[in-house]
Design a protein around this motif. Structure first.
Motif, PDB file in Angstrom:
ATOM      1  N   THR A 258       0.851  -0.998   0.015  1.00 16.96           N
ATOM      2  CA  THR A 258       0.180   0.197   0.571  1.00 16.96           C
ATOM      3  C   THR A 258       1.314   1.163   0.097  1.00 16.96           C
ATOM      4  OG1 THR A 258      -1.696  -1.009   1.392  1.00 16.96           O
ATOM      5  CG2 THR A 258      -1.806   1.189   1.252  1.00 16.96           C
ATOM      6  N   ILE A 259       0.699   2.091  -0.741  1.00 13.90           N
ATOM      7  CA  ILE A 259       1.223   2.953  -0.937  1.00 13.90           C
ATOM      8  C   ILE A 259       0.533   4.479  -0.475  1.00 13.90           C
ATOM      9  CG2 ILE A 259       3.436   4.405  -3.280  1.00 13.90           C
ATOM     10  CD1 ILE A 259       2.829   1.879  -4.177  1.00 13.90           C
ATOM     11  N   ASP A 260       0.841   5.601   0.284  1.00 10.79           N
ATOM     12  CA  ASP A 260       0.977   6.825   0.463  1.00 10.79           C
ATOM     13  C   ASP A 260       0.829   8.251  -0.961  1.00 10.79           C
ATOM     14  OD1 ASP A 260      -0.222   8.954   1.884  1.00 10.79           O
ATOM     15  OD2 ASP A 260       1.563   9.251   3.178  1.00 10.79           O
ATOM     16  N   MET A 261      -0.375   8.108  -1.845  1.00  9.36           N
ATOM     17  CA  MET A 261       0.316   9.185  -3.032  1.00  9.36           C
ATOM     18  C   MET A 261      -0.240  10.991  -2.392  1.00  9.36           C
ATOM     19  SD  MET A 261       0.884   6.808  -4.520  1.00  9.36           S
ATOM     20  CE  MET A 261       1.328   7.347  -6.682  1.00  9.36           C
ATOM     21  N   GLY A 262      -0.435  11.125  -1.120  1.00  3.40           N
ATOM     22  CA  GLY A 262      -0.800  11.946  -0.343  1.00  3.40           C
ATOM     23  C   GLY A 262      -2.186  12.184  -0.575  1.00  3.40           C
ATOM     24  N   GLN A 263      -2.485  13.569   0.156  1.00  3.20           N
ATOM     25  CA  GLN A 263      -3.627  13.676  -0.019  1.00  3.20           C
ATOM     26  C   GLN A 263      -4.702  12.980   0.775  1.00  3.20           C
ATOM     27  OE1 GLN A 263      -4.847  14.923  -3.576  1.00  3.20           O
ATOM     28  NE2 GLN A 263      -4.212  17.126  -3.479  1.00  3.20           N
ATOM     29  N   GLY A 264      -4.517  11.548   1.175  1.00  8.09           N
ATOM     30  CA  GLY A 264      -5.207  10.978   2.089  1.00  8.09           C
ATOM     31  C   GLY A 264      -4.845   9.481   0.814  1.00  8.09           C
ATOM     32  N   ALA A 265      -4.994   9.609  -0.180  1.00  8.62           N
ATOM     33  CA  ALA A 265      -4.653   8.279  -0.875  1.00  8.62           C
ATOM     34  C   ALA A 265      -4.051   7.530  -1.006  1.00  8.62           C
ATOM     35  CB  ALA A 265      -5.221   9.428  -2.484  1.00  8.62           C
ATOM     36  N   GLN A 266      -4.665   6.093  -1.052  1.00  9.88           N
ATOM     37  CA  GLN A 266      -3.746   5.160  -0.963  1.00  9.88           C
ATOM     38  C   GLN A 266      -4.193   4.553  -1.797  1.00  9.88           C
ATOM     39  OE1 GLN A 266      -4.226   3.338   2.730  1.00  9.88           O
ATOM     40  NE2 GLN A 266      -3.341   4.596   4.422  1.00  9.88           N
ATOM     41  N   LEU A 267      -2.781   3.746  -2.385  1.00  9.46           N
ATOM     42  CA  LEU A 267      -2.405   2.776  -3.710  1.00  9.46           C
ATOM     43  C   LEU A 267      -1.934   1.888  -3.400  1.00  9.46           C
ATOM     44  CD1 LEU A 267      -3.398   3.419  -6.928  1.00  9.46           C
ATOM     45  CD2 LEU A 267      -0.452   3.710  -7.173  1.00  9.46           C
ATOM     46  N   GLU A 268      -3.039   0.622  -3.841  1.00  9.29           N
ATOM     47  CA  GLU A 268      -2.130  -0.771  -3.906  1.00  9.29           C
ATOM     48  C   GLU A 268      -1.622  -0.681  -5.328  1.00  9.29           C
ATOM     49  OE1 GLU A 268      -3.664  -3.291  -1.650  1.00  9.29           O
ATOM     50  OE2 GLU A 268      -3.880  -2.413  -0.347  1.00  9.29           O
ATOM     51  N   ALA A 269      -0.374  -1.174  -5.414  1.00  5.95           N
ATOM     52  CA  ALA A 269       0.646  -1.525  -6.169  1.00  5.95           C
ATOM     53  C   ALA A 269       1.582  -2.397  -6.066  1.00  5.95           C
ATOM     54  CB  ALA A 269       1.659  -0.618  -6.191  1.00  5.95           C
ATOM     55  N   MET A 270       2.310  -3.100  -7.562  1.00  2.00           N
ATOM     56  CA  MET A 270       2.952  -3.869  -7.200  1.00  2.00           C
ATOM     57  C   MET A 270       4.529  -3.324  -6.805  1.00  2.00           C
ATOM     58  SD  MET A 270       0.933  -6.189  -8.123  1.00  2.00           S
ATOM     59  CE  MET A 270       2.545  -7.829  -8.649  1.00  2.00           C
ATOM     60  N   LEU A 271       5.340  -4.031  -5.455  1.00  2.00           N
ATOM     61  CA  LEU A 271       6.346  -3.376  -4.841  1.00  2.00           C
ATOM     62  C   LEU A 271       7.944  -4.305  -5.314  1.00  2.00           C
ATOM     63  CD1 LEU A 271       5.484  -2.501  -1.387  1.00  2.00           C
ATOM     64  CD2 LEU A 271       5.715  -1.281  -3.311  1.00  2.00           C
ATOM     65  N   PRO A 272       8.636  -4.473  -5.705  1.00  2.00           N
ATOM     66  CA  PRO A 272       9.896  -4.485  -5.648  1.00  2.00           C
ATOM     67  C   PRO A 272      10.377  -4.858  -4.463  1.00  2.00           C
ATOM     68  CG  PRO A 272      10.209  -1.958  -5.647  1.00  2.00           C
ATOM     69  CD  PRO A 272       9.100  -2.498  -5.557  1.00  2.00           C
ATOM     70  N   ASP A 273      11.142  -5.966  -4.869  1.00  2.00           N
ATOM     71  CA  ASP A 273      11.651  -6.518  -3.414  1.00  2.00           C
ATOM     72  C   ASP A 273      12.115  -5.872  -2.144  1.00  2.00           C
ATOM     73  OD1 ASP A 273      10.414  -8.952  -4.404  1.00  2.00           O
ATOM     74  OD2 ASP A 273      11.978  -9.622  -4.712  1.00  2.00           O
ATOM     75  N   LEU A 274      13.275  -4.746  -2.473  1.00  2.00           N
ATOM     76  CA  LEU A 274      14.045  -3.654  -1.912  1.00  2.00           C
ATOM     77  C   LEU A 274      13.084  -2.708  -0.863  1.00  2.00           C
ATOM     78  CD1 LEU A 274      17.035  -3.837  -3.778  1.00  2.00           C
ATOM     79  CD2 LEU A 274      16.738  -5.746  -1.703  1.00  2.00           C
ATOM     80  N   ALA A 275      12.212  -2.545  -2.098  1.00  5.10           N
ATOM     81  CA  ALA A 275      11.374  -1.574  -1.149  1.00  5.10           C
ATOM     82  C   ALA A 275      11.001  -1.832  -0.031  1.00  5.10           C
ATOM     83  CB  ALA A 275       9.960  -1.168  -2.221  1.00  5.10           C
ATOM     84  N   GLN A 276      11.535  -1.374   1.562  1.00  6.45           N
ATOM     85  CA  GLN A 276      10.704  -0.880   2.718  1.00  6.45           C
ATOM     86  C   GLN A 276       9.763  -0.213   3.276  1.00  6.45           C
ATOM     87  OE1 GLN A 276      12.003  -3.947   4.583  1.00  6.45           O
ATOM     88  NE2 GLN A 276      13.477  -3.781   2.986  1.00  6.45           N
ATOM     89  N   VAL A 277       8.886  -0.432   4.394  1.00  6.93           N
ATOM     90  CA  VAL A 277       8.180   0.471   4.457  1.00  6.93           C
ATOM     91  C   VAL A 277       8.575   1.680   4.922  1.00  6.93           C
ATOM     92  CG1 VAL A 277       6.445   1.203   6.656  1.00  6.93           C
ATOM     93  CG2 VAL A 277       7.017  -1.641   5.374  1.00  6.93           C
TER      94      VAL A 277
END
Lengths: 359, 583
Positions: A258-277
């Protein structure tokens, strides 16, 4: 069949023209190197041909090491048993079509009968046998390209190299010839390395596509995978995922997050292995993968139409989303939305690819 | 929707004068060409086909009496036959060796990793600027059988070699050395502009480096070599200085020398000279036509938009061999002759008792220069040369620019004809332009004959094709859109030429002016037939000095002319740098 390991090529002190490229082509496959001009694709091809000397790395053709600068191995181009089709075709204008095709055969010291037979075979393969005695200067661009192919195939090379062979032809001919070209190469069954900057050509011709940029090979995979599972932001945007949105990782599961896109919007997306919270990422999505007017499933948002550009068989909308704008394309000759309208859109999770921002 | 019909547009009916303007322009260009080229050539033809002397005022009936007598005399004269044979042998063999030398040098410079090849390339072009007469004088100092510096050197070193350049071999050698730069320039630009994938394709095809050179590279530049070959043959055929200096002492007469002698006999054989000239023009035309035929559609080397660097051949240890070859060439063609001229120009006495005395400074003085400049003729010839050079450069530029702009850019009526006439002058050997102008003006009292203008205008007529070609190649680079944009912006035709075309063509204009000036300063053949005691120019005076046997003064003057031309080239380069830096 072709093995390229850790290839480097340096022309000037500052920059590597090839910056550590490794790949492998199985026997009988066609691999395409795709990238913008100056990305190092042609230099890589020329290193394989033996026309350029790599600075470091190793090139093996059919198990034979042909280039390995560290071991002082550099086999001359003429001993590599490769065929090459040049961008300018390089059909020798002072020879006839037949003489062009026979030249490499003569260099190999074949018997007269063998030369005649192979030259005829090669010209018949490209459908130009009746032009054999024409002057090479009297040919059209498409014919020259086929003579170049016949010339490079006549001696059954182990590997065929093609350097943007269709770029000098007009668009219509190009689309027709690329199908022919793949058929001929596949009929012969020769392993081929093909260089182009045209993605649609790469998709039609290649069994695998390697996308290059700034001397690096970013991803090498089948066309399906390149288009649907790009592993690099450049690969995604170069192959048409022109919408980029920035955000920060909030949570991740196996391969999605889940990615915070700003303005409170959240987007579900495919993540690369190295992307930590907490990592900053850029999300890429293709304009044609945005579903307009769909309000079910994950990743549904309200977007406002900023402008609509009617293009005949499709319409391109500029939509305001997360405070920025994205492009969306809807196929069909009808135009459904007008400027200022607010519509629901859905972004399929599997087709939203997040990539780690470079720090 | 407001469609304005054509009738509503403000209309201006073109006045009669405006409609006539293109015709007036073309007419005046044709008249200029008529004056510079056609009238002299017509007079030459009249002279060749009649027996009227150009000096006596002929009646119309005499002129109309057509006669082939001159041709019968010329073609049956054993002297002419011998001169033709000698010319063909000397120029033919000279061309063959010039091609071998020129191709070798261009290949070394463009295609190998020979050390210092850029500098070698620049020096290879130097012989272009050494006047052939000066080169011939220098080589007569080096290679005369008794007093030649080379022979003295061999003798003192105990080497049993005696060379004699007063011979056919001498003619061929000097021709080959000083005309190979023409071949060099053609061949090197062909080699440079060749798409390297032609050679790479051969390499991939399994051919070795040498095989590639002989099967691909050289055949591909063959058309360029061939055309430079024909060009240098035709130029050699019309050279007076070299055969006069090296051929005459051995009684070897070439056509130019024979031609000149016809006009200085008493009484002068002007009609025979005209007939010989016509024959030489025909021979030249055959070669020009051959060149055209061979080149038509066979120029393999096309300049594509892609900027490629020609591939250089890694010669390994052999690069020192090619370096040595290039060095020998430069020493023989540039350094030795300049050295010989310098020695002779500053040395008090011609006698050289030992090699050591060659470096004995007490043997040297400025004496020859003093006596050279004490001669009032020297200063006069310098001023005359400058004036002729300026006339040639200024008028030549004006005419060539008008012609090339009209031919390349305008739709003026008759521009094809203008193009044809102006380029046809290229097939007339220089000294024949001299004979033609002689015929055109010698019989007209108070005309051009005896003035500096006739020398200048003859050179303009002769060099229009060269000047127009340079300007055309630089005009082509100015895109038509730039010009049309100026028209749209409201500039007239002439204002556009002045404010858009000329500034963008500056390098071409400067190149044209300096080329015209240099060509006129070094010209002997044309001037020889047209000078009078008051209008003598430097090359003619140099020949006179040589023939009077004052070798020291001759050498001093020769050296002076080389330095003068070098100075002009240097100045032109400085100007070009200053001008192009600002744009």
């Amino acid at each position: 069949m072709l093995n390229v390991v850790d290839l480097y090529k340096q022309f000037s002190a500052e920059r590597n023209a090839i910056d550590g490229v490794s790949f492998e082509i199985p026997k009988g496959d066609i691999a395409v190197l795709l990238g913008p001009s100056g990305c190092g694709k042609t230099t890589t091809l020329r290193c394989v041909a033996g026309l350029e000397h790599p600075s470091a790395g190793r090139i093996q053709i059919d198990g034979v090491t042909v280039s390995a600068p560290q071991e002082k191995i550099q086999i001359a181009a003429r001993h590599r048993e490769v065929g090459m089709v040049f961008q300018s075709y390089a059909i020798w204008p002072h020879m006839s079509v037949l003489q062009n095709v026979m030249y490499p055969l003569k260099n190999r010291g074949m018997s007269r009968d063998e030369i005649d037979r192979r030259a005829k075979e090669a010209l018949e393969m490209v459908g130009l046998w009746e032009y054999a005695n024409r002057s090479a200067t009297a040919l059209s661009g498409g014919q020259m390209q086929r003579v170049a192919l016949a010339r490079s195939m006549g001696y059954s090379p182990k590997l065929l190299l093609l350097d943007e062979p269709l770029s000098n032809l007009d668009a219509k001919l190009r689309t027709r010839l690329r199908v022919d070209l793949r058929r001929i190469i596949k009929d012969i069954g020769v392993t081929a390395l093909y260089v182009t900057h045209d993605q649609s050509e790469a998709v039609v011709i290649g069994d695998v596509i390697g996308v290059m940029n700034e001397g690096r090979l970013l991803q090498m995979a089948s066309a399906q995978e390149i288009y649907n599972k790009p592993t690099d932001l450049f690969v995604a945007s170069f192959t048409g995922a022109t919408n980029t949105l920035t955000g920060r990782v909030l949570a991740r599961t196996d391969s999605t997050g889940t990615i915070d896109m700003g303005q409170g919007a959240q987007l579900e997306a495919m993540l690369p292995d190295l992307a930590q919270v907490g990592a900053n990422v850029t999300v890429a999505i293709r304009p044609e993968n945005i579903n307009i007017g769909v309000s079910t499933g994950v990743n549904t948002f309200q977007a406002r139409v900023e402008s609509a550009q009617y293009q005949g068989s499709q319409t391109a909308y500029t939509l305001v989303l997360f405070g920025g704008t994205i492009e969306a394309i809807e196929l069909g000759s009808g135009m459904r939305l007008t400027d200022g309208q607010v519509v629901p859109i859905s972004l399929p999770r599997e087709l939203c690819w997040a990539f780690l921002d470079k720090t | 929707m407001a469609l304005i019909s054509a009738a509503q547009m403000p209309q201006k009916r073109a006045g009669t004068i405006e409609r006539m303007l293109p015709w007036l322009w073309s007419g005046s260009l044709l008249a200029t060409l008529g004056f510079l080229v056609i009238y002299p050539m017509l007079m030459l033809i009249v002279g060749a086909f009649t027996v009227v002397s150009p000096i006596s005022s002929a009646t119309a009936t005499e002129v109309s009496r057509f006669s082939l007598q001159n041709f019968v005399d010329t073609l049956t004269s054993p002297a002419v036959g011998q001169a033709v044979l000698n010319s063909v042998i000397a120029c033919g063999a000279g061309t063959v060796f010039a091609v071998i030398l020129g191709v070798m040098m261009s290949w070394i410079v463009v295609r190998t990793n020979t050390p210092a090849r850029r500098i070698i390339g620049e020096i290879s072009k130097v012989p272009l600027f050494i006047p052939p007469l000066v080169a011939a004088v220098a080589w007569s100092i080096l290679g005369s059988p008794d007093t030649g510096l080379l022979n003295i050197f061999f003798q003192k070193m105990g080497i049993a070699i005696n060379i004699n350049l007063y011979s056919m071999v001498g003619l061929i050698t000097v021709f080959a050395m000083y005309y190979c730069p023409y071949v060099y320039m053609f061949a090197s630009s062909a080699l440079m502009n060749m798409d390297p994938s032609f050679e790479e394709a051969s390499e991939i095809s399994g051919a070795g480096a040498l095989r590639t050179q002989f099967q691909i590279t050289f055949p591909l530049i063959a058309p360029a070599i061939l055309s430079s070959m024909l060009l240098s043959f035709v130029i050699m055929l019309g050279i007076y200085g070299v055969p006069a200096v090296l051929g005459l002492p051995a009684n070897i007469s070439l056509l130019p020398v024979h031609l000149y002698q016809l006009t200085v006999l008493s009484p002068p054989q002007y009609n025979a000279a005209a007939a010989v000239s016509i024959i030489m023009i025909l021979v030249t035309l055959v070669f020009v036509y051959l060149q055209y035929k061979i080149l038509a559609g066979r120029s393999y080397v096309t300049i594509s938009g892609k900027g490629f660097r020609p591939k250089t051949l890694e010669l390994g240890i052999w690069r020192w061999f090619t370096f040595a070859l290039a060095l020998i060439y430069i020493v023989v063609v540039v350094i030795l002759p300049v050295f010989a001229l310098t020695v002779m120009a500053f040395r008090k006495f011609m006698f050289i008792p030992s090699l050591a005395s060659l470096f004995d400074l007490t043997q040297y003085s400025m004496g020859h220069f003093e006596s050279l400049f004490d001669n009032p003729q020297t200063l006069m010839s310098m001023w005359n040369t400058l004036e002729v050079g300026l006339i040639t450069a200024v008028i030549g530029l004006a005419v060539a620019l008008s012609i090339s702009y009209t031919v390349q850019r305008s739709k003026a009526p008759g521009r094809r004809l203008i193009d044809m006439i102006s380029t046809s002058a290229a097939s007339i050997p220089g000294l024949i332009v001299g004979v033609a102008y002689l015929w055109a003006w010698i019989g007209l009292p108070d005309g051009l004959y005896g003035t500096l203008w006739i020398l200048g205008l003859a050179l303009v007529g002769r060099h229009i094709p060269d000047a127009a070609r340079i300007l055309a190649s630089s005009l082509i680079q100015v895109h038509k859109d730039l010009e049309e944009a100026a028209w749209i912006a409201g500039s007239g035709m002439f204002k556009t030429v002045r404010t858009i075309i000329l500034p963008l063509c500056k390098p071409g204009v400067i190149a044209t002016v300096s080329l015209l000036f240099i060509l006129s300063v070094r010209e002997l053949g044309t001037s020889l037939f047209l000078y009078t005691a008051d209008t003598i120019v430097m090359p003619v005076l140099l020949l006179g000095l040589y023939e009077s046997g004052t070798l020291g003064t001759t050498a001093a003057f020769g050296l002076f002319q080389i330095i003068f031309i070098a100075g002009v080239i240097g100045l032109a380069n400085v100007i070009r740098h200053l001008v192009t830096r600002n744009t």
